[in-house]
Design a protein around this motif. Structure first.
Motif, PDB file in Angstrom:
ATOM      1  N   SER A 151       0.822  -1.214   0.000  1.00 49.61           N
ATOM      2  CA  SER A 151       0.000   0.000   0.000  1.00 49.61           C
ATOM      3  C   SER A 151       0.853   1.259   0.000  1.00 49.61           C
ATOM      4  N   PHE A 152       2.015   1.216   0.648  1.00 48.67           N
ATOM      5  CA  PHE A 152       2.866   2.389   0.836  1.00 48.67           C
ATOM      6  C   PHE A 152       2.025   3.573   1.320  1.00 48.67           C
ATOM      7  N   HIS A 153       1.172   3.215   2.264  1.00 51.46           N
ATOM      8  CA  HIS A 153       0.198   4.155   2.802  1.00 51.46           C
ATOM      9  C   HIS A 153       0.882   5.343   3.463  1.00 51.46           C
ATOM     10  N   GLY A 154       1.906   5.075   4.242  1.00 53.24           N
ATOM     11  CA  GLY A 154       2.592   6.163   4.942  1.00 53.24           C
ATOM     12  C   GLY A 154       3.269   7.122   3.984  1.00 53.24           C
ATOM     13  N   THR A 155       3.735   6.585   2.872  1.00 50.61           N
ATOM     14  CA  THR A 155       4.374   7.434   1.861  1.00 50.61           C
ATOM     15  C   THR A 155       3.357   8.390   1.255  1.00 50.61           C
ATOM     16  N   HIS A 156       2.167   7.883   1.015  1.00 54.73           N
ATOM     17  CA  HIS A 156       1.103   8.731   0.458  1.00 54.73           C
ATOM     18  C   HIS A 156       0.711   9.815   1.455  1.00 54.73           C
ATOM     19  N   VAL A 157       0.528   9.423   2.689  1.00 54.20           N
ATOM     20  CA  VAL A 157       0.136  10.385   3.732  1.00 54.20           C
ATOM     21  C   VAL A 157       1.217  11.452   3.893  1.00 54.20           C
ATOM     22  N   ALA A 158       2.472  11.009   3.929  1.00 53.36           N
ATOM     23  CA  ALA A 158       3.576  11.954   4.116  1.00 53.36           C
ATOM     24  C   ALA A 158       3.642  12.954   2.971  1.00 53.36           C
ATOM     25  N   GLY A 159       3.394  12.476   1.748  1.00 52.16           N
ATOM     26  CA  GLY A 159       3.442  13.373   0.590  1.00 52.16           C
ATOM     27  C   GLY A 159       2.396  14.460   0.674  1.00 52.16           C
ATOM     28  N   THR A 160       1.223  14.129   1.155  1.00 51.21           N
ATOM     29  CA  THR A 160       0.187  15.156   1.294  1.00 51.21           C
ATOM     30  C   THR A 160       0.624  16.216   2.295  1.00 51.21           C
ATOM     31  N   ILE A 161       1.273  15.814   3.335  1.00 51.69           N
ATOM     32  CA  ILE A 161       1.678  16.787   4.355  1.00 51.69           C
ATOM     33  C   ILE A 161       2.807  17.680   3.846  1.00 51.69           C
ATOM     34  N   ALA A 162       3.827  17.066   3.253  1.00 45.31           N
ATOM     35  CA  ALA A 162       5.008  17.894   2.967  1.00 45.31           C
ATOM     36  C   ALA A 162       5.860  17.329   1.836  1.00 45.31           C
ATOM     37  N   ALA A 163       5.253  16.884   0.748  1.00 42.98           N
ATOM     38  CA  ALA A 163       6.079  16.501  -0.404  1.00 42.98           C
ATOM     39  C   ALA A 163       6.901  17.699  -0.856  1.00 42.98           C
ATOM     40  N   GLN A 164       8.092  17.425  -1.347  1.00 45.85           N
ATOM     41  CA  GLN A 164       8.915  18.507  -1.876  1.00 45.85           C
ATOM     42  C   GLN A 164       8.155  19.177  -3.022  1.00 45.85           C
ATOM     43  N   SER A 165       8.063  20.468  -2.984  1.00 38.02           N
ATOM     44  CA  SER A 165       7.150  21.160  -3.898  1.00 38.02           C
ATOM     45  C   SER A 165       7.828  22.311  -4.603  1.00 38.02           C
ATOM     46  N   ASP A 166       7.141  22.768  -5.630  1.00 38.63           N
ATOM     47  CA  ASP A 166       7.635  23.862  -6.443  1.00 38.63           C
ATOM     48  C   ASP A 166       9.012  23.526  -7.017  1.00 38.63           C
ATOM     49  N   ASN A 167       9.193  22.251  -7.305  1.00 37.88           N
ATOM     50  CA  ASN A 167      10.460  21.783  -7.860  1.00 37.88           C
ATOM     51  C   ASN A 167      10.273  21.185  -9.246  1.00 37.88           C
ATOM     52  N   GLY A 168       9.105  21.456  -9.851  1.00 41.43           N
ATOM     53  CA  GLY A 168       8.860  20.979 -11.200  1.00 41.43           C
ATOM     54  C   GLY A 168       8.683  19.480 -11.305  1.00 41.43           C
ATOM     55  N   GLU A 169       8.525  18.806 -10.191  1.00 40.52           N
ATOM     56  CA  GLU A 169       8.490  17.350 -10.216  1.00 40.52           C
ATOM     57  C   GLU A 169       7.410  16.837  -9.274  1.00 40.52           C
ATOM     58  N   GLY A 170       6.718  15.817  -9.700  1.00 44.56           N
ATOM     59  CA  GLY A 170       5.792  15.128  -8.816  1.00 44.56           C
ATOM     60  C   GLY A 170       4.646  15.995  -8.355  1.00 44.56           C
ATOM     61  N   VAL A 171       4.378  15.919  -7.071  1.00 48.29           N
ATOM     62  CA  VAL A 171       3.218  16.598  -6.499  1.00 48.29           C
ATOM     63  C   VAL A 171       3.663  17.665  -5.514  1.00 48.29           C
ATOM     64  N   ALA A 172       2.676  18.449  -5.063  1.00 43.58           N
ATOM     65  CA  ALA A 172       2.919  19.420  -3.998  1.00 43.58           C
ATOM     66  C   ALA A 172       2.401  18.853  -2.690  1.00 43.58           C
ATOM     67  N   GLY A 173       2.991  19.322  -1.596  1.00 35.05           N
ATOM     68  CA  GLY A 173       2.497  18.990  -0.269  1.00 35.05           C
ATOM     69  C   GLY A 173       1.839  20.216   0.338  1.00 35.05           C
ATOM     70  N   VAL A 174       1.067  20.008   1.389  1.00 38.43           N
ATOM     71  CA  VAL A 174       0.352  21.131   2.019  1.00 38.43           C
ATOM     72  C   VAL A 174       1.347  22.116   2.641  1.00 38.43           C
TER      73      VAL A 174
END
Lengths: 168, 993
Positions: free
Chosen positions: B499-522
């Motif tokens: 599931s990599f559930h914790g990885t998904h949850v962590a990304g919503t909180i603070a994924a590296q953002s504004d770096n042109g890659e992937g998703v943004a975090g809150v």
């Protein structure tokens, strides 16, 4: 016939009767069908609850990763129509949406009974005392069955509860 | 069926038709229509035999069972010794005076009888039989804005060059166009990797598609590139052909924005050989109003703010790389070099001479078109950047960007994260992104979960040390009990992906953002503390308690404490069991000033789940994309607040992805490697981290924020939008979390002014797009702050744009209908603004951007040559595909002679000529929908004709990444179609640039 000579006869009956019973029970259980798990997934998007016949294209869709990837080649493979695979009839079983991980099917047995292919599954649920992640899952299993003398297929769980039936 | 067999059948059918004229046999019985051939080499003294046979029927629906009777055959001076039957369908020959045969598939067949007499002389007789099938018919409909590149590779089309300004293809606006370009000698390959050379453009290449278009201003031009290993670029010119801008990334999309009305040329072209990337691909070009929601992936436009001629470079082989690419070091910052393109450019790359020549040609064509010196420098810089990013010795290569304040992160998939605007995050990001105030500690959010994939590219730079508290090695899957490594080792006990559930949850909180890659975090400038407590089959309360104690800096079984305790703890987990000792723990944690957020549970139940049900723990219910309670979400007295949890089964915003929460994830279904990526999940697990992230934003502007302050502000409605019944309710608690309001409330608390930011006017949306058909939409305006706010006026910038209140309070706050009236307007795109003006001029006003299009009948709509095919359950195409050109925006089709069976109906184009329909970038549709193709049962006993099978085919854009993965809303697997032999190559005019 002496008293002593009767004992082996009784023993023989004691052996024969259970064998007959087991034979009869065996008949009731039906003939074993060649079946295999083609897909066992916890996130079968779009899987309808119950039992239904599916194609290999459906399996690819059920398996299809929705991963927006950075590497790899998800979703670029050609549809599988390899020779040999078409010999299997595919059946998907789903219980629909589940509140957490930890729900899944396993294939226990597949038998031909009275002209009906019967898929016996174990439906596993998470340990009631465990702590679970609160993410929605859609577990399903796809079973491949060799074609045989049957037109009806049904799936039962370990308690004999009907999970679904389909006419092919 | 192989193509050879199919061709053989076609040949046989053709041959039979030629041999038998149009007659084709009449009804059943009789022997008068058989054709008899002369006997072969009869002996002088022997009279030849006569071959005659009759059939019980000569035409009918397949399977057609025919009885053959040769009893009328004779030998006048002897006897017949053998009867040999060839049924004409490739089946084995039969013998005997009487026989029968079943024709399984529809078609025309020539059955032949050969008789031999007792002297060895032979004679034969033939007749035609026809097995018919069911006719399937319907219509393929396309979007009214569809258009197709005039020169595509499909061998059955006639390529009309649009390679120059003078031959530019005129497009409407808006438009969704499918196209194909390639460098000479490049194109699709077959399953063996051999190039398919039969396409229109393989040999000559198609090195540019030029389109002429009128734009109304504020348009977004978006190019989606289908092939992951191809590199196409996008350029814009004015009506005189002067260069304006170009988008030149290595990404799968390129985009340009046009703000000025006028006539333009758009050019799509394969990147030059200078970048050494194969250039052959389908593409989808869309032009429409720019709503500002499309995410940017990177600095890639000539017009982007960066310094021409300068590049930032990091490499273990600095000198060699610099020399190879003609770069000169100007400065150094740690491992990063600031380099400048030197006179030696393009350096000593292996194909230097070719590269120079190619670039000279590339640049000259555009420089000659009015490119300024700065544009030329930036163009060259972007080309060099591509080359550097393909050099394996280079770890980092970037342009030297000019930085400005921003509010929308440029992450690749940000445009899919509907759940962030839903809680007003962009407005909150104007104030903070979670970075600590100067002199303050970092904001740390502990994620007690399955662990976190520590190497995930969008998370690896966001982490502080954590711990693995799973005490059962079998559950942990890492071979031991608790240990300092919180990496998620997976949680699945059988084949599939974890599931990599914790990885998904962590990304919503603070994924590296504004770096042109992937998703943004809150709260992307906050830090994540990964704590592992869930593994195979979930976890135990004891392990969760240990993780929470560690996060709070309390003694625990690890014997260690974090360098800095967490400020917030997220618990996207639960069970139904209450524990007094756990309640005590959360009381203790709260007393330490730590905010604890937990998911409410997914049982659609009012029963409490724990830990969310504990006093002092914020319980978060889940919202779907419509701000309704998600169908799975728990509710009840314990709910404190609601946040987006999504619902993956729907796709109401039509972005091709289920309406779940998009965040970081991975796939470990391949046991030999793990694939990092992003995906949508749904659940209250996804809702809780939105609230945890907002709490982190609040903490960043108010480091002293306590759980009590948070709760009081929440109860006062200062952190939420009150959805559902007024006031607190059991579905949404105190309402939907609002990030902007929350940050403002925290600022108020920090400044000692209490929580009174004053009146703030807000609207439920910042833009409305009416497209071609819609005439009315609704929006909501509210006071997001405190005090009294009265709407004094709603001003419209355009006469065709009006509004009226639907349900408003005494202050004119509430719901408004927004209307557009297209009467009397010419075709084209229109934009306007609706402005809500408060009575108090000191309070902010709110403007809503409105766009719409006016389009007459779709007579010009064209999605290219379409193939209509039936696919059986084994995935094989059945019958001869329908090949249909557009007629007045529609494709009517009729597929004859379909044998009995169950099928799915697909239609699509094959622009790249690889014989697969529905490839990325091609038009594609299925009956009834592509997402859920319906089974069509063909049974002549039920119906001999099936009509009305209407379906929609449209160009599907794809989301791909530089490395080549594809995740498409449509099927990303092509559907095989057997194409006829090519027609002669059309004459194409010479290339002119």
């Amino acid at each position: 016939m002496s008293k002593h000579s009767r004992i082996p006869t009784l023993l023989r009956w004691l052996i024969v009767i259970p064998l007959c019973l087991s034979y009869l029970i065996g008949c009731d259980r039906g003939l074993e069908l060649a079946a295999t798990e083609v897909l066992n997934n916890t996130n079968c998007k779009g899987a309808e609850e119950g039992l239904r016949k599916v194609s290999y294209a459906d399996v690819a869709r059920l398996r299809g990763s929705t991963l927006l990837s950075m590497t790899g080649s998800a979703g670029t493979a050609e549809p599988s129509t390899a020779a040999g695979k078409t010999q299997l009839l595919l059946f998907a079983v789903s219980q629909g949406r589940q509140p957490t991980p930890g729900y899944f099917f396993t294939l226990k047995d597949a038998r031909l009974k009275d002209g009906v292919a019967e898929l016996q599954l174990n439906w596993q649920t998470p340990d009631a005392e465990s702590v679970q992640a609160q993410v929605i899952t859609y577990p399903c299993i796809v079973i491949g069955v060799e074609a045989g003398e049957f037109r009806d297929v049904r799936a039962l769980d370990q308690d004999g509860e009907l999970l679904g039936e389909v006419r092919i | 069926m192989t193509s050879k067999i199919r061709q053989l059948l076609l040949f046989t059918l053709f041959g039979a038709l030629c041999a038998c004229g149009g007659g084709g046999g009449g009804g059943g019985g009789g022997d008068s229509t058989s054709t008899t051939t002369p006997p072969t080499t009869p002996p002088v003294s022997n009279q030849p035999p006569t071959a005659v046979f009759s059939v019980n029927l000569s035409e009918g629906f397949a399977p057609l069972s025919v009885s053959f009777d040769a009893s009328a055959s004779s030998d006048i001076d002897g006897t017949l010794t053998s009867y040999s039957w060839d049924f004409g369908d490739g089946s084995a020959a039969a013998s005997g005076q009487l026989t029968s045969h079943v024709y399984l598939t529809p078609g025309a067949y020539t059955a032949t009888l050969r008789v031999t007499d007792d002297d060895g002389a032979t004679a034969s007789s033939s007749r035609m039989l026809r097995a018919t099938g069911v006719t399937v018919s319907g219509e393929v409909q396309i979007l009214s804005s569809s258009a197709v590149d005039a020169d595509v590779n499909d061998r059955l089309t006639t390529a009309v060059s649009n390679n120059t300004f003078t031959t530019a293809q005129r497009l409407g606006n808006p438009v969704l166009l499918g196209g194909f370009v390639n460098l000479p000698g490049t194109g699709p390959t077959d399953a063996n990797g051999t190039p398919i050379t039969l396409g229109n453009l393989f040999a000559s290449g198609d090195d540019a598609d030029v389109y002429a278009i009128s734009l109304s201003g504020n348009e977004l031009i978006l190019l989606s590139i289908a092939e992951a290993d191809a590199d196409l670029d996008l350029a814009l010119y004015d009506a005189q052909g002067n260069f304006l801008d170009a988008s030149m990334s290595l990404q799968s999309t390129e985009s340009l924005v046009v703000n000025t009305p006028g006539d333009y040329f758009i050019e799509v072209f394969p990147a030059s050989a200078f970048t050494n990337i194969a250039g052959a691909s389908n593409y989808v070009l869309s032009v429409g109003q720019n709503l500002g929601t499309s995410s940017r992936q990177d600095i890639s436009r000539v017009s982007d703010p960066f310094i021409g001629g300068e590049l930032l470079l990091s490499s273990a082989s600095e000198s060699a790389v610099s020399a190879a690419h003609g770069l000169q070091t100007r400065s150094r910052a740690g491992k990063t070099l600031l380099t400048r393109i030197s006179r030696d450019w393009p350096g000593t790359v292996s194909a230097r001479r070719e590269a120079r020549a190619e670039f000279a040609r590339e640049l000259a064509t555009r420089a000659d078109r009015g490119m300024s010196r700065d544009q030329r420098s930036k163009y060259r810089t972007l080309l060099t950047l591509k080359q550097l990013r393909r050099d394996k010795r280079v770890s980092v290569a970037e342009v030297n960007a000019l930085r400005f304040a921003h509010r929308i992160p440029d992450d690749q998939f940000y445009g899919l994260q509907w759940h962030y605007p839903a809680i007003s995050l962009p407005a909150a990001w104007d104030i903070t992104t979670g970075a600590p105030a100067p002199g303050e500690d970092e904001i740390i959010v502990a994620v007690v979960d399955t662990g976190v994939l520590l190497d995930h590219p969008d998370l690896r730079n966001q982490l502080v040390p954590g711990y693995d508290f799973i005490s059962d090695p079998a559950r942990a899957r890492d071979g031991d009990g608790i240990d300092p490594n919180p990496n998620d080792e997976g949680d699945l006990a059988f084949a599939g992906s974890s599931s990599f559930h914790g990885t998904h949850v962590a990304g919503t909180i603070a994924a590296q953002s504004d770096n042109g890659e992937g998703v943004a975090g809150v709260a992307w400038n906050a830090r994540l503390m990964p704590l592992r407590a869930l593994g195979v089959d979930g976890g135990s309360s004891f392990d969760v308690i240990q993780a929470v104690r560690y996060a709070a800096g309390l003694p625990n079984d690890s014997g260690t404490l974090p360098g800095q305790p967490a400020d917030i703890i997220n618990l996207s987990l639960g069970s139904s069991f209450f524990s007094a000792s756990e309640q005590n723990l959360y009381d203790q944690v709260r007393s330490l000033g730590i905010i604890v957020v937990a998911s409410a549970g997914n049982e659609s139940s009012s029963s409490a789940s724990y830990p969310s049900g504990y006093q002092g723990v914020l319980s978060v219910s889940a919202l779907d994309i419509n701000n309704a309670l998600a169908p799975y979400s728990n509710f009840g007295a314990s709910i404190d607040v609601a946040a987006p949890g999504g619902y993956n089964i729907t796709d109401q915003n039509g972005d091709g992805i289920g309406d779940g929460v998009i965040s970081t994830l991975a796939d470990d279904s391949n046991p030999t490697s793990i694939q990092f990526g992003y995906a949508a999940l749904s659940g209250t697990s996804m809702a809780a981290p939105h609230v945890a992230g907002v709490a982190a934003l609040m903490k960043s502007v108010h480091p002293g924020l306590t759980p009590e302050e948070f709760t009081l502000a929440l109860l006062a409605g200062e952190l939420t939008d009150d959805i559902g019944p007024p006031g607190r309710d059991n579905s949404f608690g105190n309402g939907r979390i609002n990030a902007q309001k929350s940050v403002l409330a925290a600022l108020g608390l920090a400044s000692g002014s209490g929580s009174d930011p004053g009146p703030i006017l807000g609207a439920s949306t910042s833009a409305l797009n009416f497209g071609v058909l819609a005439t009315q939409q609704t929006l909501e305006v509210r006071n997001l702050g405190t005090g009294t706010l009265v709407i004094d006026q709603v001003a419209s910038s355009e006469p065709w744009l009006t509004s009226q209140p639907i349900s408003v309070d005494a202050n004119a706050l509430g719901s408004y209908a927004v209307n557009v009236n297209r009467t009397g307007l010419d075709d084209g795109s229109y934009s306007g603004t609706l402005t809500f003006l408060p009575a108090d001029s000191a309070v902010n006003s709110v403007s809503i951007a409105v766009v719409m299009q006016v389009s007459t009948a779709n007579v010009e709509a064209n999605a290219g040559l379409h193939y209509i095919i039936l696919v059986n359950e084994a995935g094989e195409t059945v019958g001869i595909p329908g090949v249909q050109a557009v007629d007045a925006g529609r494709y009517e089709f009729s597929l004859p002679d379909i044998p009995p069976g169950e099928y799915r109906l697909f239609a699509g184009s094959d622009m790249d000529d690889d014989a697969f329909l529905c490839d990325s970038g091609e038009a594609c549709g299925a009956y009834r929908t592509l997402d859920a193709p319906e089974t069509i049962v063909v049974d002549p006993a039920v119906a001999t004709e099936i009509s009305g099978l209407n379906l929609v085919s449209e160009f599907r854009t794809v989301i791909t990444t530089p490395a080549g993965a594809t995740a498409s809303a449509a099927t990303s697997n092509g559907i095989r179609v057997f194409k006829p032999q090519p027609t002669p190559q059309p004459v194409r005019e010479p290339k002119q640039r």
